[in-house]
Motif scaffolding. Structure first.
Motif, mmCIF file in Angstrom:
data_model
loop_
_atom_site.group_PDB
_atom_site.id
_atom_site.type_symbol
_atom_site.label_atom_id
_atom_site.label_comp_id
_atom_site.label_asym_id
_atom_site.label_seq_id
_atom_site.Cartn_x
_atom_site.Cartn_y
_atom_site.Cartn_z
ATOM 1 N N ALA A 1 0.780 -1.740 0.113
ATOM 2 C CA ALA A 1 -0.224 -0.094 -0.066
ATOM 3 C C ALA A 1 1.510 0.687 -0.025
ATOM 4 O O ALA A 1 0.584 2.763 -0.489
ATOM 5 C CB ALA A 1 -0.804 -0.198 1.429
ATOM 6 N N ARG A 2 2.020 1.301 0.486
ATOM 7 C CA ARG A 2 2.957 2.549 0.126
ATOM 8 C C ARG A 2 3.105 2.476 -0.834
ATOM 9 O O ARG A 2 3.852 3.522 -1.157
ATOM 10 C CB ARG A 2 4.350 1.752 1.795
ATOM 11 C CG ARG A 2 3.657 1.899 2.631
ATOM 12 C CD ARG A 2 4.227 1.977 4.359
ATOM 13 N NE ARG A 2 5.798 1.429 4.171
ATOM 14 C CZ ARG A 2 5.602 -0.153 4.355
ATOM 15 N NH1 ARG A 2 4.237 -0.259 5.281
ATOM 16 N NH2 ARG A 2 6.687 -1.286 3.962
ATOM 17 N N LEU A 3 3.455 1.519 -1.780
ATOM 18 C CA LEU A 3 4.335 1.665 -2.835
ATOM 19 C C LEU A 3 3.436 1.806 -4.239
ATOM 20 O O LEU A 3 3.712 2.496 -5.556
ATOM 21 C CB LEU A 3 4.745 0.298 -3.412
ATOM 22 C CG LEU A 3 5.750 0.107 -2.450
ATOM 23 C CD1 LEU A 3 6.363 -1.720 -2.727
ATOM 24 C CD2 LEU A 3 7.114 0.814 -2.198
ATOM 25 N N PHE A 4 2.020 1.986 -3.836
ATOM 26 C CA PHE A 4 0.765 1.865 -4.847
ATOM 27 C C PHE A 4 0.138 3.044 -4.737
ATOM 28 O O PHE A 4 -0.555 2.983 -3.838
ATOM 29 C CB PHE A 4 0.146 0.385 -5.207
ATOM 30 C CG PHE A 4 -0.305 0.936 -6.293
ATOM 31 C CD1 PHE A 4 -0.248 0.937 -7.556
ATOM 32 C CD2 PHE A 4 -1.953 -0.279 -6.148
ATOM 33 C CE1 PHE A 4 -1.349 1.372 -8.312
ATOM 34 C CE2 PHE A 4 -2.970 -0.089 -7.528
ATOM 35 C CZ PHE A 4 -3.455 0.426 -8.331
ATOM 36 N N ARG A 5 -0.167 3.723 -5.814
ATOM 37 C CA ARG A 5 0.190 5.762 -5.481
ATOM 38 C C ARG A 5 -1.012 5.880 -6.514
ATOM 39 O O ARG A 5 -1.118 5.371 -7.739
ATOM 40 C CB ARG A 5 0.486 6.799 -4.760
ATOM 41 C CG ARG A 5 1.898 6.095 -5.408
ATOM 42 C CD ARG A 5 2.801 7.304 -4.548
ATOM 43 N NE ARG A 5 3.752 7.312 -5.336
ATOM 44 C CZ ARG A 5 4.719 8.656 -6.036
ATOM 45 N NH1 ARG A 5 4.108 10.064 -5.026
ATOM 46 N NH2 ARG A 5 5.937 8.605 -5.783
#
Length: 391
Positions: A26-30
Protein backbone atom coordinates in the motif's frame (compact mmCIF):
# COMPACT_ATOMS: atom_id res chain seq x y z
CA UNK A 1 -6.16 -32.26 14.62
CA UNK A 2 -8.34 -33.22 11.66
CA UNK A 3 -7.39 -32.61 8.04
CA UNK A 4 -10.26 -30.09 7.80
CA UNK A 5 -8.84 -28.16 10.74
CA UNK A 6 -5.32 -28.13 9.30
CA UNK A 7 -6.72 -26.96 5.97
CA UNK A 8 -8.67 -24.13 7.61
CA UNK A 9 -5.53 -22.94 9.41
CA UNK A 10 -3.41 -23.12 6.26
CA UNK A 11 -5.94 -21.02 4.35
CA UNK A 12 -5.97 -18.46 7.15
CA UNK A 13 -2.16 -18.34 7.12
CA UNK A 14 -2.28 -17.61 3.39
CA UNK A 15 -4.65 -14.68 3.90
CA UNK A 16 -2.59 -13.35 6.79
CA UNK A 17 0.48 -13.46 4.56
CA UNK A 18 -1.42 -11.61 1.82
CA UNK A 19 -2.54 -9.02 4.37
CA UNK A 20 1.03 -8.41 5.51
CA UNK A 21 2.22 -8.14 1.91
CA UNK A 22 -0.62 -5.76 1.04
CA UNK A 23 0.25 -3.47 3.95
CA UNK A 24 3.77 -3.22 2.57
CA UNK A 25 2.46 -2.75 -0.97
CA UNK A 26 0.00 0.00 0.00
CA UNK A 27 2.94 2.34 0.56
CA UNK A 28 4.23 1.67 -2.96
CA UNK A 29 1.03 1.84 -5.03
CA UNK A 30 -0.45 5.33 -5.29
CA UNK A 31 -2.54 7.61 -7.48
CA UNK A 32 -0.93 9.32 -10.44
CA UNK A 33 -0.04 12.75 -9.00
CA UNK A 34 -0.61 16.09 -10.75
CA UNK A 35 2.15 16.99 -13.17
CA UNK A 36 4.97 19.20 -12.06
CA UNK A 37 6.79 21.53 -14.48
CA UNK A 38 7.88 19.89 -17.73
CA UNK A 39 11.30 20.45 -19.34
CA UNK A 40 11.54 23.00 -22.11
CA UNK A 41 11.09 21.63 -24.67
CA UNK A 42 9.22 18.57 -23.38
CA UNK A 43 10.07 15.21 -24.99
CA UNK A 44 8.06 14.10 -28.01
CA UNK A 45 5.63 11.29 -27.14
CA UNK A 46 4.41 8.87 -29.82
CA UNK A 47 1.04 7.32 -28.96
CA UNK A 48 0.66 3.97 -30.74
CA UNK A 49 -2.63 2.08 -31.04
CA UNK A 50 -3.38 -1.25 -32.73
CA UNK A 51 -6.99 -1.40 -33.95
CA UNK A 52 -8.77 -4.47 -35.32
CA UNK A 53 -12.54 -4.39 -35.75
CA UNK A 54 -12.78 -1.32 -33.51
CA UNK A 55 -15.12 0.92 -35.49
CA UNK A 56 -17.49 1.30 -32.49
CA UNK A 57 -14.80 2.56 -30.10
CA UNK A 58 -11.86 4.01 -32.03
CA UNK A 59 -13.51 7.34 -32.84
CA UNK A 60 -13.94 8.35 -29.19
CA UNK A 61 -10.44 7.14 -28.27
CA UNK A 62 -8.80 9.15 -31.05
CA UNK A 63 -10.79 12.28 -30.21
CA UNK A 64 -9.78 12.00 -26.55
CA UNK A 65 -6.13 11.71 -27.56
CA UNK A 66 -6.29 14.63 -29.97
CA UNK A 67 -7.62 16.72 -27.06
CA UNK A 68 -4.62 16.04 -24.81
CA UNK A 69 -3.00 19.06 -23.16
CA UNK A 70 0.52 17.65 -23.48
CA UNK A 71 2.38 20.02 -25.82
CA UNK A 72 4.39 17.55 -27.94
CA UNK A 73 2.44 14.52 -29.09
CA UNK A 74 2.02 12.46 -32.24
CA UNK A 75 -0.67 9.81 -32.75
CA UNK A 76 -0.08 6.65 -34.79
CA UNK A 77 -3.01 4.26 -35.27
CA UNK A 78 -2.42 0.93 -36.98
CA UNK A 79 -5.43 -0.67 -38.68
CA UNK A 80 -4.65 -4.37 -38.26
CA UNK A 81 -6.45 -6.12 -41.16
CA UNK A 82 -9.89 -4.96 -39.98
CA UNK A 83 -12.88 -6.29 -41.93
CA UNK A 84 -15.34 -3.73 -40.56
CA UNK A 85 -15.32 0.05 -40.95
CA UNK A 86 -12.26 0.66 -38.74
CA UNK A 87 -9.99 1.67 -41.63
CA UNK A 88 -12.56 4.02 -43.13
CA UNK A 89 -13.23 5.60 -39.73
CA UNK A 90 -9.51 6.18 -39.16
CA UNK A 91 -9.08 7.81 -42.56
CA UNK A 92 -12.03 10.09 -41.79
CA UNK A 93 -10.54 11.02 -38.43
CA UNK A 94 -7.20 11.81 -40.04
CA UNK A 95 -8.90 14.12 -42.57
CA UNK A 96 -10.88 15.74 -39.76
CA UNK A 97 -7.70 16.34 -37.76
CA UNK A 98 -6.09 18.02 -40.77
CA UNK A 99 -9.04 19.93 -42.26
CA UNK A 100 -11.37 20.78 -39.41
CA UNK A 101 -8.74 21.66 -36.82
CA UNK A 102 -6.91 24.77 -37.95
CA UNK A 103 -4.74 24.67 -34.81
CA UNK A 104 -3.24 21.24 -35.49
CA UNK A 105 -0.93 20.51 -32.60
CA UNK A 106 -1.13 16.70 -32.59
CA UNK A 107 -0.36 15.13 -35.98
CA UNK A 108 -2.13 11.85 -36.72
CA UNK A 109 -0.82 9.04 -38.89
CA UNK A 110 -2.77 5.96 -40.02
CA UNK A 111 -1.06 2.72 -41.06
CA UNK A 112 -3.09 0.03 -42.82
CA UNK A 113 -1.74 -3.50 -42.32
CA UNK A 114 -3.16 -5.94 -44.88
CA UNK A 115 -0.98 -9.00 -44.28
CA UNK A 116 0.30 -10.70 -41.12
CA UNK A 117 3.76 -12.26 -41.50
CA UNK A 118 4.54 -15.59 -39.87
CA UNK A 119 5.76 -15.67 -36.28
CA UNK A 120 3.63 -12.75 -35.10
CA UNK A 121 0.39 -12.15 -33.26
CA UNK A 122 -1.54 -9.45 -35.08
CA UNK A 123 -1.62 -6.91 -32.27
CA UNK A 124 2.09 -7.25 -31.50
CA UNK A 125 2.96 -6.89 -35.17
CA UNK A 126 0.75 -3.81 -35.47
CA UNK A 127 2.31 -2.13 -32.44
CA UNK A 128 5.76 -2.89 -33.79
CA UNK A 129 4.84 -1.30 -37.13
CA UNK A 130 3.68 1.78 -35.24
CA UNK A 131 7.01 1.94 -33.41
CA UNK A 132 8.89 1.80 -36.71
CA UNK A 133 7.05 4.95 -37.85
CA UNK A 134 7.29 6.73 -34.49
CA UNK A 135 9.62 9.68 -33.95
CA UNK A 136 9.10 10.12 -30.22
CA UNK A 137 11.64 9.81 -27.45
CA UNK A 138 8.82 8.21 -25.44
CA UNK A 139 6.36 5.60 -26.76
CA UNK A 140 2.86 5.19 -25.34
CA UNK A 141 1.23 1.87 -26.23
CA UNK A 142 -2.49 1.95 -25.53
CA UNK A 143 -5.70 0.23 -26.63
CA UNK A 144 -8.39 1.29 -29.06
CA UNK A 145 -11.17 1.55 -26.45
CA UNK A 146 -9.64 3.81 -23.77
CA UNK A 147 -11.09 7.13 -22.66
CA UNK A 148 -8.42 9.66 -21.64
CA UNK A 149 -8.73 12.65 -19.35
CA UNK A 150 -7.20 15.66 -21.19
CA UNK A 151 -4.27 15.84 -18.72
CA UNK A 152 -3.44 12.11 -18.70
CA UNK A 153 -0.34 12.19 -20.92
CA UNK A 154 0.93 15.45 -19.37
CA UNK A 155 0.70 14.04 -15.85
CA UNK A 156 2.12 10.66 -16.84
CA UNK A 157 5.17 12.14 -18.56
CA UNK A 158 5.75 14.54 -15.67
CA UNK A 159 5.58 11.67 -13.18
CA UNK A 160 7.85 9.41 -15.23
CA UNK A 161 10.46 12.15 -15.55
CA UNK A 162 10.30 13.06 -11.86
CA UNK A 163 10.79 9.39 -10.94
CA UNK A 164 13.56 8.90 -13.52
CA UNK A 165 11.51 5.95 -14.78
CA UNK A 166 12.14 4.05 -17.99
CA UNK A 167 8.61 2.66 -18.01
CA UNK A 168 5.32 3.79 -16.46
CA UNK A 169 2.10 1.77 -16.51
CA UNK A 170 -1.29 2.91 -15.17
CA UNK A 171 -4.35 1.01 -13.98
CA UNK A 172 -7.59 2.34 -15.53
CA UNK A 173 -11.05 2.70 -14.05
CA UNK A 174 -12.93 -0.29 -15.43
CA UNK A 175 -16.65 -0.11 -16.16
CA UNK A 176 -19.11 -2.94 -16.82
CA UNK A 177 -22.81 -2.78 -17.74
CA UNK A 178 -24.03 -5.57 -15.41
CA UNK A 179 -23.47 -6.61 -11.80
CA UNK A 180 -22.18 -10.11 -12.57
CA UNK A 181 -19.81 -8.95 -15.28
CA UNK A 182 -18.43 -6.25 -13.00
CA UNK A 183 -18.04 -8.81 -10.18
CA UNK A 184 -16.25 -11.29 -12.44
CA UNK A 185 -13.85 -8.75 -13.93
CA UNK A 186 -13.01 -7.31 -10.54
CA UNK A 187 -12.36 -10.73 -9.07
CA UNK A 188 -10.07 -11.54 -11.98
CA UNK A 189 -8.09 -8.36 -11.29
CA UNK A 190 -8.03 -9.07 -7.55
CA UNK A 191 -6.76 -12.63 -7.87
CA UNK A 192 -4.23 -11.54 -10.50
CA UNK A 193 -2.92 -8.83 -8.17
CA UNK A 194 -2.49 -11.34 -5.34
CA UNK A 195 -0.50 -13.58 -7.66
CA UNK A 196 1.62 -10.91 -9.35
CA UNK A 197 1.73 -8.41 -6.44
CA UNK A 198 1.91 -5.53 -8.93
CA UNK A 199 3.30 -3.01 -6.43
CA UNK A 200 6.62 -4.85 -6.65
CA UNK A 201 7.07 -2.97 -9.93
CA UNK A 202 8.00 0.04 -7.79
CA UNK A 203 10.84 -1.78 -6.01
CA UNK A 204 13.94 -0.83 -7.96
CA UNK A 205 16.08 -3.65 -6.57
CA UNK A 206 13.66 -6.37 -7.77
CA UNK A 207 14.24 -8.05 -11.12
CA UNK A 208 10.94 -9.96 -10.98
CA UNK A 209 7.42 -8.68 -10.54
CA UNK A 210 7.38 -6.40 -13.56
CA UNK A 211 3.98 -5.04 -14.54
CA UNK A 212 2.49 -3.82 -17.80
CA UNK A 213 -1.13 -2.85 -18.51
CA UNK A 214 -2.46 -2.64 -22.05
CA UNK A 215 -4.45 0.51 -21.36
CA UNK A 216 -1.29 2.53 -20.68
CA UNK A 217 2.30 1.46 -21.24
CA UNK A 218 4.57 4.52 -21.47
CA UNK A 219 8.16 3.50 -22.18
CA UNK A 220 11.31 5.34 -23.18
CA UNK A 221 12.43 4.43 -26.68
CA UNK A 222 15.88 3.46 -25.38
CA UNK A 223 14.34 1.04 -22.87
CA UNK A 224 11.94 -0.42 -25.45
CA UNK A 225 14.79 -1.17 -27.80
CA UNK A 226 16.90 -2.57 -24.95
CA UNK A 227 14.26 -5.21 -24.14
CA UNK A 228 14.01 -6.28 -27.79
CA UNK A 229 10.85 -4.36 -28.80
CA UNK A 230 7.70 -6.36 -29.59
CA UNK A 231 9.87 -8.69 -31.67
CA UNK A 232 10.92 -10.32 -28.40
CA UNK A 233 7.29 -11.07 -27.46
CA UNK A 234 5.90 -11.53 -30.97
CA UNK A 235 3.75 -14.57 -30.09
CA UNK A 236 2.65 -13.58 -26.58
CA UNK A 237 -1.09 -12.87 -26.18
CA UNK A 238 -0.22 -11.20 -22.85
CA UNK A 239 2.10 -8.74 -24.56
CA UNK A 240 1.35 -5.91 -22.09
CA UNK A 241 2.34 -7.99 -19.06
CA UNK A 242 5.38 -9.37 -20.86
CA UNK A 243 6.60 -5.90 -21.78
CA UNK A 244 6.55 -4.92 -18.11
CA UNK A 245 8.21 -8.17 -17.05
CA UNK A 246 11.07 -7.67 -19.51
CA UNK A 247 11.62 -4.10 -18.31
CA UNK A 248 12.18 -5.34 -14.75
CA UNK A 249 14.25 -8.31 -15.87
CA UNK A 250 16.58 -5.92 -17.69
CA UNK A 251 17.12 -3.94 -14.47
CA UNK A 252 15.38 -0.84 -15.82
CA UNK A 253 13.41 1.55 -13.61
CA UNK A 254 9.67 0.91 -13.63
CA UNK A 255 6.71 2.64 -12.00
CA UNK A 256 3.10 1.52 -11.52
CA UNK A 257 0.41 3.98 -10.45
CA UNK A 258 -3.36 4.13 -10.29
CA UNK A 259 -4.84 6.04 -13.20
CA UNK A 260 -8.47 5.48 -12.20
CA UNK A 261 -9.26 9.22 -12.41
CA UNK A 262 -7.40 9.64 -15.72
CA UNK A 263 -8.24 6.51 -17.74
CA UNK A 264 -11.49 4.63 -18.30
CA UNK A 265 -12.23 1.43 -20.19
CA UNK A 266 -15.07 -1.01 -20.67
CA UNK A 267 -12.98 -4.17 -20.81
CA UNK A 268 -15.78 -6.39 -22.08
CA UNK A 269 -19.35 -5.43 -23.06
CA UNK A 270 -20.95 -8.69 -21.83
CA UNK A 271 -20.23 -11.80 -19.78
CA UNK A 272 -20.17 -13.89 -22.95
CA UNK A 273 -17.53 -11.59 -24.45
CA UNK A 274 -15.47 -11.77 -21.25
CA UNK A 275 -15.52 -15.57 -21.23
CA UNK A 276 -14.64 -15.79 -24.92
CA UNK A 277 -11.88 -13.20 -24.56
CA UNK A 278 -10.21 -14.72 -21.52
CA UNK A 279 -10.42 -18.30 -22.74
CA UNK A 280 -8.19 -17.33 -25.66
CA UNK A 281 -5.26 -16.08 -23.58
CA UNK A 282 -5.67 -17.33 -20.00
CA UNK A 283 -3.69 -20.49 -20.69
CA UNK A 284 -0.76 -18.40 -21.92
CA UNK A 285 -0.36 -16.96 -18.42
CA UNK A 286 0.81 -20.41 -17.31
CA UNK A 287 3.25 -20.87 -20.21
CA UNK A 288 0.78 -23.39 -21.68
CA UNK A 289 1.58 -25.85 -18.88
CA UNK A 290 -1.41 -27.94 -17.79
CA UNK A 291 0.09 -28.62 -14.34
CA UNK A 292 0.41 -24.91 -13.53
CA UNK A 293 -3.09 -24.18 -14.83
CA UNK A 294 -4.53 -27.04 -12.75
CA UNK A 295 -2.77 -25.75 -9.63
CA UNK A 296 -4.16 -22.26 -10.26
CA UNK A 297 -7.69 -23.60 -10.67
CA UNK A 298 -7.45 -25.61 -7.47
CA UNK A 299 -6.09 -22.56 -5.66
CA UNK A 300 -9.03 -20.45 -6.81
CA UNK A 301 -11.55 -22.88 -5.37
CA UNK A 302 -9.61 -23.54 -2.20
CA UNK A 303 -8.69 -19.97 -1.30
CA UNK A 304 -11.59 -17.89 -2.67
CA UNK A 305 -14.64 -20.20 -2.60
CA UNK A 306 -14.11 -22.82 0.13
CA UNK A 307 -13.76 -20.38 3.10
CA UNK A 308 -17.28 -19.05 2.41
CA UNK A 309 -18.62 -22.60 2.54
CA UNK A 310 -16.47 -23.43 5.56
CA UNK A 311 -18.14 -20.67 7.59
CA UNK A 312 -21.41 -22.62 7.38
CA UNK A 313 -20.09 -26.16 7.19
CA UNK A 314 -18.71 -27.04 10.62
CA UNK A 315 -20.33 -25.05 13.39
CA UNK A 316 -17.20 -25.08 15.55
CA UNK A 317 -13.80 -23.33 15.73
CA UNK A 318 -13.06 -24.29 12.13
CA UNK A 319 -15.97 -22.13 10.95
CA UNK A 320 -14.56 -19.23 12.95
CA UNK A 321 -11.18 -19.71 11.27
CA UNK A 322 -12.85 -19.64 7.85
CA UNK A 323 -14.78 -16.54 8.91
CA UNK A 324 -11.48 -14.83 9.71
CA UNK A 325 -10.19 -15.77 6.25
CA UNK A 326 -13.31 -14.33 4.61
CA UNK A 327 -13.05 -11.08 6.57
CA UNK A 328 -9.40 -10.61 5.54
CA UNK A 329 -10.22 -11.56 1.94
CA UNK A 330 -13.07 -9.07 1.63
CA UNK A 331 -11.08 -6.28 3.28
CA UNK A 332 -8.20 -6.82 0.86
CA UNK A 333 -10.61 -7.02 -2.07
CA UNK A 334 -12.27 -3.72 -1.23
CA UNK A 335 -8.96 -1.95 -0.73
CA UNK A 336 -7.34 -3.33 -3.87
CA UNK A 337 -10.34 -2.83 -6.17
CA UNK A 338 -10.77 0.74 -4.93
CA UNK A 339 -7.23 1.51 -6.05
CA UNK A 340 -7.30 -0.45 -9.31
CA UNK A 341 -10.81 -0.27 -10.76
CA UNK A 342 -13.25 1.86 -8.77
CA UNK A 343 -15.39 1.70 -5.65
CA UNK A 344 -16.50 -1.86 -4.74
CA UNK A 345 -20.02 -2.62 -3.57
CA UNK A 346 -22.10 -5.78 -3.35
CA UNK A 347 -19.70 -7.41 -5.82
CA UNK A 348 -17.62 -8.23 -2.73
CA UNK A 349 -20.21 -10.87 -1.84
CA UNK A 350 -19.89 -12.43 -5.28
CA UNK A 351 -16.24 -13.47 -4.78
CA UNK A 352 -16.94 -17.23 -4.36
CA UNK A 353 -19.17 -17.37 -7.45
CA UNK A 354 -16.73 -15.27 -9.48
CA UNK A 355 -13.88 -17.60 -8.48
CA UNK A 356 -15.86 -20.63 -9.61
CA UNK A 357 -16.63 -18.93 -12.94
CA UNK A 358 -12.95 -18.08 -13.41
CA UNK A 359 -12.06 -21.75 -12.92
CA UNK A 360 -14.64 -22.65 -15.56
CA UNK A 361 -13.06 -20.18 -18.00
CA UNK A 362 -9.60 -21.56 -17.20
CA UNK A 363 -10.75 -25.12 -17.87
CA UNK A 364 -12.24 -23.99 -21.18
CA UNK A 365 -9.05 -22.13 -22.07
CA UNK A 366 -6.91 -25.21 -21.48
CA UNK A 367 -9.39 -27.62 -23.05
CA UNK A 368 -9.91 -25.60 -26.23
CA UNK A 369 -6.19 -25.02 -26.71
CA UNK A 370 -5.41 -28.73 -26.34
CA UNK A 371 -8.34 -29.83 -28.51
CA UNK A 372 -7.50 -27.39 -31.30
CA UNK A 373 -3.75 -27.74 -30.92
CA UNK A 374 -3.55 -23.97 -30.52
CA UNK A 375 -5.66 -20.82 -30.22
CA UNK A 376 -7.59 -18.53 -32.52
CA UNK A 377 -6.66 -14.93 -31.84
CA UNK A 378 -8.32 -12.07 -33.74
CA UNK A 379 -9.22 -14.36 -36.63
CA UNK A 380 -5.82 -16.08 -36.96
CA UNK A 381 -4.87 -19.58 -35.71
CA UNK A 382 -1.62 -20.08 -33.78
CA UNK A 383 -0.37 -23.56 -32.95
CA UNK A 384 0.68 -24.51 -29.41
CA UNK A 385 4.09 -25.55 -30.68
CA UNK A 386 4.71 -22.03 -32.00
CA UNK A 387 3.27 -20.33 -28.91
CA UNK A 388 5.39 -22.42 -26.52
CA UNK A 389 8.54 -21.23 -28.28
CA UNK A 390 7.83 -17.69 -27.10
CA UNK A 391 7.95 -18.16 -23.31
Amino acid sequence: MSIAGILALLILLYWLAMLADHLRGARLFRELPPSGPLPDPPPLVSVIIAAKEEETTIRDTVRHLLAQTYPRLELIVVNDRSQDGTGRTLDELKRWSEEERGDIRIPMRVIHVTRLPGGWLGKNHALYQGYRQARGQWLLFTDADIRFHPDTVREAVGFALSEHADHLTLTPHMTAPTFWLRSFIRHFLFSLSLFTRPWRANLDWERKGGMGIGAFNLIHRRAYEAIGTHEAIALRPDDDLQLGARVKLAGLRQRLASGRSRLQVEWYPSMRAAVRGLEKNLFSGFDYKVSLAAAAGAGQLLLFTFPWLGMLLYGDWRSLVHLASVLIMTALYRKQIRMMAGSPGLDTLAIPASAALLVYVLVRSVGLALKQGGVYWRGTFYSLSDLKKMK
